[in-house]
Write an enzyme that holds these catalytic residues in place. Structure first.
Site, mmCIF file in Angstrom:
data_model
loop_
_atom_site.group_PDB
_atom_site.id
_atom_site.type_symbol
_atom_site.label_atom_id
_atom_site.label_comp_id
_atom_site.label_asym_id
_atom_site.label_seq_id
_atom_site.Cartn_x
_atom_site.Cartn_y
_atom_site.Cartn_z
ATOM 1 N N GLY A 37 1.023 -1.217 -0.302
ATOM 2 C CA GLY A 37 -0.132 -0.178 0.150
ATOM 3 C C GLY A 37 0.706 1.564 0.164
ATOM 4 O O GLY A 37 2.249 0.748 -0.331
ATOM 5 N N PHE A 38 0.428 2.718 -0.131
ATOM 6 C CA PHE A 38 0.734 3.650 0.643
ATOM 7 C C PHE A 38 1.764 3.643 1.475
ATOM 8 O O PHE A 38 2.990 3.723 0.862
ATOM 9 C CB PHE A 38 0.246 4.660 -0.107
ATOM 10 C CG PHE A 38 0.091 6.226 0.382
ATOM 11 C CD1 PHE A 38 1.277 6.786 -0.059
ATOM 12 C CD2 PHE A 38 -0.651 7.151 1.375
ATOM 13 C CE1 PHE A 38 1.730 8.223 0.138
ATOM 14 C CE2 PHE A 38 0.487 8.159 1.704
ATOM 15 C CZ PHE A 38 1.235 9.054 1.063
ATOM 16 N N ASN A 49 -2.526 -8.092 0.028
ATOM 17 C CA ASN A 49 -3.612 -8.878 -0.353
ATOM 18 C C ASN A 49 -3.765 -8.709 -2.236
ATOM 19 O O ASN A 49 -5.239 -9.012 -2.684
ATOM 20 C CB ASN A 49 -5.000 -9.763 0.315
ATOM 21 C CG ASN A 49 -6.118 -8.263 -0.064
ATOM 22 O OD1 ASN A 49 -5.535 -6.990 0.240
ATOM 23 N ND2 ASN A 49 -6.529 -8.742 0.985
ATOM 24 N N GLY A 96 -3.625 -2.600 -2.585
ATOM 25 C CA GLY A 96 -2.246 -1.513 -2.982
ATOM 26 C C GLY A 96 -2.111 -1.666 -4.186
ATOM 27 O O GLY A 96 -2.754 -2.978 -4.933
ATOM 28 N N TYR A 141 -15.655 1.681 9.146
ATOM 29 C CA TYR A 141 -14.074 2.327 8.973
ATOM 30 C C TYR A 141 -14.060 2.668 10.312
ATOM 31 O O TYR A 141 -13.076 2.197 11.086
ATOM 32 C CB TYR A 141 -13.508 2.983 8.323
ATOM 33 C CG TYR A 141 -12.081 3.559 7.983
ATOM 34 C CD1 TYR A 141 -11.108 2.684 7.911
ATOM 35 C CD2 TYR A 141 -11.319 5.290 8.289
ATOM 36 C CE1 TYR A 141 -9.616 2.984 7.833
ATOM 37 C CE2 TYR A 141 -10.030 5.156 8.061
ATOM 38 C CZ TYR A 141 -9.679 4.246 8.113
ATOM 39 O OH TYR A 141 -8.335 4.414 8.130
ATOM 40 N N TYR A 157 -4.613 -6.840 24.588
ATOM 41 C CA TYR A 157 -3.339 -7.513 24.388
ATOM 42 C C TYR A 157 -2.072 -6.955 25.840
ATOM 43 O O TYR A 157 -1.953 -7.797 26.178
ATOM 44 C CB TYR A 157 -3.370 -7.933 23.401
ATOM 45 C CG TYR A 157 -3.343 -9.306 22.883
ATOM 46 C CD1 TYR A 157 -5.050 -8.705 22.152
ATOM 47 C CD2 TYR A 157 -3.044 -9.964 22.071
ATOM 48 C CE1 TYR A 157 -5.586 -10.416 21.580
ATOM 49 C CE2 TYR A 157 -3.265 -11.555 21.823
ATOM 50 C CZ TYR A 157 -4.639 -11.113 21.291
ATOM 51 O OH TYR A 157 -5.452 -12.386 20.695
ATOM 52 N N THR A 185 -2.212 11.651 5.105
ATOM 53 C CA THR A 185 -0.823 11.856 5.108
ATOM 54 C C THR A 185 -1.111 11.819 2.896
ATOM 55 O O THR A 185 -2.354 11.156 2.506
ATOM 56 C CB THR A 185 -0.322 10.575 4.931
ATOM 57 O OG1 THR A 185 -1.182 10.187 6.703
ATOM 58 C CG2 THR A 185 1.096 10.548 5.260
#
Ligand SMILES: NC(=O)c1ccc[n+]([C@@H]2O[C@H](COP(=O)([O-])OP(=O)(O)OC[C@H]3O[C@@H](n4cnc5c(N)ncnc54)[C@H](O)[C@@H]3O)[C@@H](O)[C@H]2O)c1
Length: 331
Positions: free
Chosen positions: A23-24, A45, A49, A159, A173, A189
């Site tokens: 990806g970017f 995957n 990307g 999202y 965790y 970005t």
């Protein structure tokens, strides 16, 4: 893969796993970690990307690309991982609307799998979260302690809410297993290797200006955004993983310098050397009016702040999109 494994294990270099490596942001992080002399395994995957983003590193023997979906069964090289950088997730509104359920799964199941892997390897873990965790904020600028204002059943929820779940899981965790985790909330970005047609304002405006089309402004253009250049963003991500005092912490990594969308359109037109020409369209649902990071924590703990002036970053990005457009025309 065996030869790779031998070379990886032979040399005593840190081993990093990056999800979303094609990806970017992931591909720029690959570059940064190779420059730091890490061995890097990149998983992707290719849903949003592009392998082209890794063309320049694919044949190196300190980099290995694994094609696979991190929510499913996936064979990773049998190495001892020191760092897990979890960036896989569609990121632009156009992509996460199209891949809404996949987005929720990669942030839920994908994050759990990566946390389990980090736990099994006693690796340090970093979650790429988002400023969208703040939704349409009612506090400006947004400090990390702000809980946000998110519509849980709106069009952006796939999202926003799945990133919020990923954050909560990451912190569990940390609490339950003392896993060495950190979360970066990434703000808008921009830079080379962004997808040309991902619907975000930087590629939209630059490509429209280069094609001589009017720039599309949603709403009246008075809503503000802040933009951070990709190299600065990656530096912030790198420091959040490697600096002392980041275990269990959350950092805003973004640029606090705000521009209205209209001001931004004016700047793009000027840099592209065209007259400003605008068409207005209705605002999409739940579009935030204003979003701006409070980066005092990143400054204090990571000694980080963006250093690339907007105009300089935009010129570099303009060169990139010009060459991509030239390629598509000559093909
Ligand atoms: N770019 C930004 O301005 C921005 C802002 C906030 C947060 N982020 C976060 O940063 C991360 C990277 O964003 P980006 O802009 O590089 O997006 P991107 O779409 O360019 O990269 C994401 C990558 O993840 C891969 N991916 C998606 N689902 C996957 C799966 N199930 N298994 C394996 N790979 C998968 C995609 O193919 C893609 O290469 C994302 O987590 C995103 O939420 C980015």
């Amino acid at each position: 893969m065996d030869k790779m494994k031998m070379e990886f294990q032979h040399e005593k270099k840190p081993v990093s796993l990056i999800t979303g490596a094609a990806g970017f942001l992931g591909s720029h992080l690959v570059d940064r970690l190779l420059a730091e002399e890490h061995f890097v395994v990149g998983v992707d995957n290719l849903s949003t990307g592009n392998l082209k983003n890794l063309d320049h590193v694919i044949s190196r023997n300190d980099f290995l690309f694994v094609a696979g979906d991190i929510t499913g069964e996936m064979e990773l090289p049998d190495l001892k991982y020191d760092y897990v950088w979890h960036l896989a997730s569609p990121a632009s509104p156009k992509d996460y609307r199209r891949l809404s359920i996949e987005t929720m799964m990669v942030n839920a199941i994908g994050t759990k799998k990566m946390l389990d892997l980090a736990l099994a390897h006693n690796a340090k873990f970093l979650l790429a979260s988002t400023s969208e965790a703040y939704g349409d904020p009612q506090v400006h600028p947004q400090p990390e302690e702000y809980w946000g204002n998110v519509n849980p059943i709106g069009e952006r929820a796939c999202y926003d809410e799945s990133k919020r779940f990923a954050e909560a899981l990451t912190m569990e965790y940390h609490r339950r297993y003392d896993l060495d985790v950190r979360i970066v909330r990434i703000f808008n970005t921009y830079g080379p290797r962004m997808q040309i047609n991902d619907g975000r304002v930087v590629p939209n405006f630059i490509c429209q200006a280069l094609r001589g089309e009017p720039l599309t402004v949603y709403g009246d253009g008075s809503q503000t955004r802040s933009f951070v250049f990709v190299q600065d963003e990656v530096e912030g991500i790198f420091r959040a993983m490697t600096c002392h005092g980041t275990k269990g912490e959350v950092f805003n990594i973004g640029n606090p310098e705000e521009y209205s969308i209209l001001e931004f359109a004016r700047l793009i037109a000027q840099i592209c050397g065209v007259e400003l020409n605008v068409v207005y369209k209705p605002l999409p649902p739940d579009d935030p009016r204003k979003r701006c990071p409070d980066i005092s924590k990143a400054k204090r703990v990571l000694n980080w702040e963006p250093v690339t002036p907007l105009e300089k970053g935009l010129r570099i990005t303009l060169d990139y999109f010009s060459s991509v457009l030239r390629e598509t025309i000559t093909r």
